[in-house]
Design an enzyme around this catalytic site. Structure first.
Site, short mmCIF file in Angstrom:
data_model
loop_
_atom_site.label_atom_id
_atom_site.label_comp_id
_atom_site.label_asym_id
_atom_site.label_seq_id
_atom_site.Cartn_x
_atom_site.Cartn_y
_atom_site.Cartn_z
N LYS A 93 -0.17 20.47 1.61
CA LYS A 93 -0.61 21.33 2.64
C LYS A 93 -0.56 22.82 2.01
CE LYS A 93 2.01 18.86 6.33
NZ LYS A 93 2.16 18.67 7.67
N HIS A 131 -6.90 14.63 9.05
CA HIS A 131 -5.47 15.11 9.28
C HIS A 131 -5.53 15.94 10.90
CE1 HIS A 131 -1.47 16.82 9.08
NE2 HIS A 131 -1.22 16.08 8.08
N GLU A 154 -3.84 18.35 11.89
CA GLU A 154 -4.01 20.03 11.65
C GLU A 154 -5.33 20.09 11.65
OE1 GLU A 154 -1.14 20.12 8.37
OE2 GLU A 154 0.51 19.62 9.82
N GLU A 203 -0.21 8.70 11.64
CA GLU A 203 0.47 9.92 11.80
C GLU A 203 0.79 10.45 13.24
OE1 GLU A 203 0.77 11.74 7.62
OE2 GLU A 203 -0.74 12.93 8.93
N GLY A 218 6.39 16.97 10.92
CA GLY A 218 7.08 18.17 10.81
C GLY A 218 8.25 18.42 11.94
N SER A 256 7.43 13.25 9.45
CA SER A 256 9.02 13.33 9.18
C SER A 256 9.74 12.04 8.50
CB SER A 256 9.81 13.24 10.50
OG SER A 256 9.09 14.44 11.14
C1 PEP Z 1 1.81 15.21 7.13
O1 PEP Z 1 1.43 16.44 7.68
O2 PEP Z 1 0.91 14.60 6.54
C2 PEP Z 1 3.24 15.14 7.42
C3 PEP Z 1 3.37 13.62 7.45
O3 PEP Z 1 4.16 15.87 7.34
P1 PEP Z 1 5.49 15.71 7.59
O4 PEP Z 1 6.11 14.74 6.26
O5 PEP Z 1 6.16 17.02 7.23
O6 PEP Z 1 5.95 15.45 8.94
#
Ligand code: PEP
Length: 252
Positions: free
Chosen positions: A10, A94, A96, A164, A170, A208
């Site tokens: 990121k 993603h 985000e 995801e 996160g 996570s």
């Molecule tokens: C991500 O943003 O692709 C992700 C998996 O983040 P995290 O492992 O921090 O949850």
């Protein structure tokens, strides 16, 4: 070997970070092969990281690409540019980017085509929100994201999908491993039945993942590996997670 464990750094990093990460990683990784590993640093550091990784065959990729090849699009980077820097993959769609930068499935589809045109493997991210999960809409939402994103991109020579859940990123929360396994099974079924010309390489889980939960996830039949944010920022922790996956792959 397809991508099985990918670090998403990121908006983090520096040249010093690259060196420290590599020290932590290489002094703890126990596998013989690096080819299942990928790192997606901030694009600005792709070239520097390539130099730090040296001859080790870890794949480097970007966190995003533009939907166009060239043009008056200030601030963007194209698939051909990352290819030029030696990248072999790009994360696309993603959550985000979907939420903060308003990326729609239509835009994501164009990015998938750009990646494929440049022999860059796209890692297509899909995932449901907390509300969708609580309302039992997970399968429906994921199916729609996949079908819309692949609608005009139905002949990709290689594709990795990362499941995801938005609420797991996160947050320290994850669905249980069996639930993730059944989601991955559904994703594989949808792609294979509706898009038979797509070369689906692997389905990764993201959200996570850390050293404590990695084994319970990787033991599931349909969880091929992971896309990792927070825990990937520590080279040592990423290496220890890679060792767990490597051990299971050797036993298979
Ligand atoms: C991500 O943003 O692709 C992700 C998996 O983040 P995290 O492992 O921090 O949850």
């Amino acid at each position: 070997m397809s991508l099985r464990l990918v670090a998403n750094w990121k908006l983090n990093g520096s040249r010093e970070f690259n060196h420290e990460w590599a020290l932590g990683f290489f002094s703890n990784f126990k596998g013989n092969s690096f080819t299942f590993l990928g790192i997606a640093p901030a694009s600005l550091y792709i070239d520097h990281l390539r130099g730090v990784i040296g001859d080790h065959d870890i794949k480097i990729g970007s966190q995003n690409i533009d939907l166009m090849e060239t043009g008056a699009r200030t601030g963007e980077i194209s698939a051909s540019m990352i290819k030029d820097l030696g990248c072999t993959f790009s994360i696309i769609g993603h959550s985000e980017r979907r939420i903060l930068f308003q990326e729609t499935n239509e835009i994501i589809c164009k990015k998938l085509i750009q990646a494929d045109n440049n022999s860059v493997t796209p890692i297509l991210c899909v995932g449901e929100s907390a509300e969708e999960n609580q309302s039992n809409f997970t399968f429906k939402v994921l199916e729609q994201q996949i079908i819309e994103a692949l609608d005009d991109a139905d002949e990709l020579s290689s594709l990795v999908i990362a499941y995801e859940p938005v609420w797991a990123i996160g947050s320290g929360k994850t669905p249980n491993p069996e639930e993730i396994n059944s989601v991955h099974e559904m994703i594989k079924d949808v792609v294979q039945s509706r898009f038979p010309k797509i070369g689906l390489e692997s389905v990764l889980y993201g959200g996570s993942v850390n050293l404590k939960n990695a084994l319970s996830l990787f033991e599931q039949k349909n969880i091929d590996g992971a896309l990792i944010g927070g825990a990937s920022l520590d080279g040592r922790e990423f290496a220890l997670i890679a060792n767990i996956l490597n051990e299971l792959m050797v036993q298979q």
